[in-house]
Write a protein that holds these residues in place. Structure first.
Motif, PDB file in Angstrom:
ATOM      1  N   THR A  43     -70.848   6.967  64.573  1.00 62.40           N
ATOM      2  CA  THR A  43     -71.105   5.643  65.144  1.00 62.40           C
ATOM      3  C   THR A  43     -70.111   4.634  64.603  1.00 62.40           C
ATOM      4  OG1 THR A  43     -73.460   6.218  65.177  1.00 62.40           O
ATOM      5  CG2 THR A  43     -72.891   3.913  65.547  1.00 62.40           C
TER       6      THR A  43
ATOM      7  N   ASP B 232     -76.267   1.285  67.717  1.00 64.72           N
ATOM      8  CA  ASP B 232     -75.499   1.562  68.930  1.00 64.72           C
ATOM      9  C   ASP B 232     -75.175   0.257  69.652  1.00 64.72           C
ATOM     10  OD1 ASP B 232     -77.813   0.764  70.252  1.00 64.72           O
ATOM     11  OD2 ASP B 232     -78.454   2.806  70.731  1.00 64.72           O
TER      12      ASP B 232
ATOM     13  N   LYS C 289     -79.676  -0.888  68.761  1.00 63.34           N
ATOM     14  CA  LYS C 289     -80.716  -0.006  68.245  1.00 63.34           C
ATOM     15  C   LYS C 289     -80.199   0.734  67.009  1.00 63.34           C
ATOM     16  CE  LYS C 289     -84.168  -0.184  71.318  1.00 63.34           C
ATOM     17  NZ  LYS C 289     -84.470   1.014  72.095  1.00 63.34           N
TER      18      LYS C 289
ATOM     19  N   THR D 202     -79.528   3.663  64.756  1.00 59.68           N
ATOM     20  CA  THR D 202     -79.379   5.087  65.084  1.00 59.68           C
ATOM     21  C   THR D 202     -79.312   5.982  63.853  1.00 59.68           C
ATOM     22  OG1 THR D 202     -76.971   4.849  65.169  1.00 59.68           O
ATOM     23  CG2 THR D 202     -78.180   4.555  67.241  1.00 59.68           C
TER      24      THR D 202
END
Length: 608
Positions: A250, A371, A375, A377
């Motif tokens: 990410t 994300d 949210k 993650t």
């Protein structure tokens, strides 16, 4: 002092006509005059357990509350209900007492929706005795022929006694490395111990406990990685998915670390115990939270079978997790045996600070990712030394690893109100708030967006938007949220208002629950803004209340409380939970007011 009362004699003195055995020993006794006496190994610490358990008996036996009497914390008379800690009285001892009382009545448990006594508001049954001075605390305990003792203590932390000289006119008693002056006069032992000529063997600290950076490095360098064990109340490793892989995959990442120092419990009454030997058996009147574990400690220390030790726990004058070990009880028993007479040991305030254990210091490191929809993650949370309590998360994160890395501590440490939940909630809720700020999201909306618990989401919605900083958590099966509003004037942080919303399932005692929340919030102010135990290289500098600032009336903000009473849900423990939210809510409020992030407790704007 009367002879030792046996269980049979206790029942006989009540004129008992009906006895119920909910396991052994006796749980409930009904006297000929209709008085109901219930027995529990739990202890009243000021958290309202005596009133709550008496309400349970009155409810299920359909008798007036005034007809219920509770005997608590006597290892000869009471069942072993475990120690009084961890907010376990309501979820564990209350159902046992209700079932025993309902069985005595010969009926089923009363559904919460039909409660007549439980669920109402009942003031502390000890209230009149406390304000009139009739309440007996451990420091009030006396027995015939009793001597007063004062232990000879080192100035250096953890030093071992090598030798001590006799004092003129006062008897010196020694039992191995324990030395004390004893007398029928309570003043003489204090004078002798204060001027005692003693030789000590120093035990230096392995690292400097007063320097946060050095201590944090020590914790990490000497830590042990956690091993997964879900068969414990506070698992040291809670994980789902692959947090490391998810984190590295990410782009939006955030890393931060948080620190909290050693804290003292500072109960209003320092420890006290009276030990009395008879026929090779010792009875100790004291103020422990854990009479049965302390009985075990005393028996082990004195080489006795546990049947030779009786602990009678009187109402302690404050505890907060600090009176779970048998320090003063063991001292009193050893000195009494050596002196050949009953002995009373009352710790001074300085001994309470320097001889008891502290709340653990802790380093918390958090790494996480979100994300593009905002949210969470991935989440990796490491706690070094402070503990595993409160590691669980109420956010819907697909990949996480919450870890407690056990570390050796240079100073003695142990339980403190909420254990490590205060530390872990502080780190988690500050870190979540930092994400909201980075994403330019409203802190409340960001939490609701990521919340994985419907009841906690409702609590957050009830809290609503407003000024200041917020924090929320799922603690001891309660769902709670706090908004803190602060005023910053130069380097001074002033609290203006706390707004608290809590879902504790079915509310057992409306009056007491509100008091417990208020008390926990006030206590949390100390850890957030004021308290820290100070050390130098070989001793503890904090030795009296003039050196340790606890909250005062002027520090307490306006407190607004809202409770969600869910009668269809089992009651949750409440004595500890609210303290966990104070530090993160205040930290987030300081950020909202100044734009400055404070990640070390207690908060000080001068450190920016």
């Amino acid at each position: 002092m009367a002879e030792r009362l046996t269980r049979r004699e206790a029942l006989g003195s009540l004129g008992a006509t009906v006895v119920l055995f909910a396991g052994a020993p006796v749980r409930i006794v009904i006297a000929s005059d209709g008085t109901v006496t219930a027995y529990t190994g739990k202890v009243e610490l000021g958290q309202g357990s005596q009133t709550e358990l008496a309400m349970a008996v009155a409810e299920e036996m359909r008798v007036p509350l005034a007809k219920v009497r509770l005997v608590m914390g006597d290892t000869d008379l009471c069942p072993d209900d475990g120690g009084t800690y961890g907010s376990l009285t309501t979820p564990q001892a209350l159902p046992v007492m209700r079932k025993a009382a309902a069985a005595q009545r010969g009926g089923e448990l009363t559904p919460p929706g039909e409660w007549k006594v439980l669920g109402t508001g009942v003031a502390d049954l000890r209230g009149t005795a406390i304000v009139t001075g009739k309440q007996v605390f451990p420091g009030d305990a006396r027995v015939d022929g009793m001597l007063h003792a004062r232990v000879v203590r080192p100035r250096l932390y953890g030093a071992k006694l090598v030798s001590v000289a006799q004092a003129e006119g006062v008897r010196l008693v020694r039992d191995g490395g324990l030395a004390a002056f004893v007398s029928s006069d309570p003043v003489e032992p204090k004078r002798a111990a204060a001027s005692a000529k003693a030789e000590w063997e120093a035990v230096p600290f392995p690292t400097d406990p007063s320097d946060a950076k050095t201590l944090a490095q020590y914790f990490k360098a000497n830590s042990t990685p956690p091993v997964e064990n879900m068969n414990t109340r506070y698992p040291p490793l809670i994980r789902r998915g692959d947090a490391r892989v998810a984190l590295e995959a990410t782009a939006l990442k955030h890393t931060s670390s948080y620190w909290l120092p050693y804290l003292a419990h500072t109960p209003m009454e320092p420890r006290a115990a009276v030990a009395e030997w008879k026929d090779g058996r010792v009875t100790i009147r004291t103020g422990t939270q854990t009479p049965f574990p302390v009985r075990q400690e005393v028996a082990r220390a004195l080489g006795l079978d546990e049947s030779k030790v009786r602990i009678i726990s009187l109402t302690p004058g404050g505890a907060f997790g600090g009176k779970q070990r048998g320090e003063v009880e063991i001292e009193a028993a050893r000195i009494s045996r050596a002196a050949g007479a009953p002995v009373r040991v009352q710790w001074s305030r300085e001994e309470e600070f320097t001889c008891s254990y502290h709340r653990p210091a802790g380093l918390m490191e958090v790494e996480s990712a979100v994300d593009t929809d905002g949210k969470l993650t991935a989440w990796i949370h490491r706690n070094y030394n402070s503990g595993a309590a409160g590691l669980q998360i109420a956010y819907a994160i697909p990949h996480y690893s919450c870890e407690f890395h056990r570390s050796p501590s240079p100073v003695r440490q142990g339980s403190y109100r909420s254990l490590a939940a205060a530390a872990n909630t502080f780190a988690r809720e500050c870190h979540v708030d930092e994400w909201a700020a980075r994403l330019k999201a409203d802190p409340l909306e960001f939490r609701i967006r990521n919340c994985g618990d419907e009841r906690l989401r409702t609590v957050l919605e009830r809290l609503g938007k407003g000024p200041g900083g917020i924090a929320c958590t799922l603690e001891k099966d309660a769902r709670i949220a706090l908004r803190a509003e602060v005023e910053v004037r130069g380097r001074e942080i002033r609290l203006k208002r706390f707004t608290f919303v809590g879902d504790y399932g079915a509310v057992v005692n409306q009056v007491n629950l509100r008091k417990q929340i208020q008390g926990a919030l006030v206590m949390g102010i100390g850890g957030a803004l004021l308290e820290r135990v100070e050390f130098d290289r070989n001793s503890q500098k904090t030795r009296r209340l003039s050196m340790y600032r606890v909250p005062r009336f002027g520090d307490v903000p306006e407190i607004r409380l809202e409770l969600i009473d869910r009668r269809e849900v089992e009651p949750a423990g409440a004595g500890e939970s609210a303290i966990t939210l104070v530090a993160p809510a205040v930290a987030n409020a300081i950020f909202a007011a100044t734009g400055k992030r404070l990640r070390s407790l207690p908060f000080s704007l001068s450190e920016l």
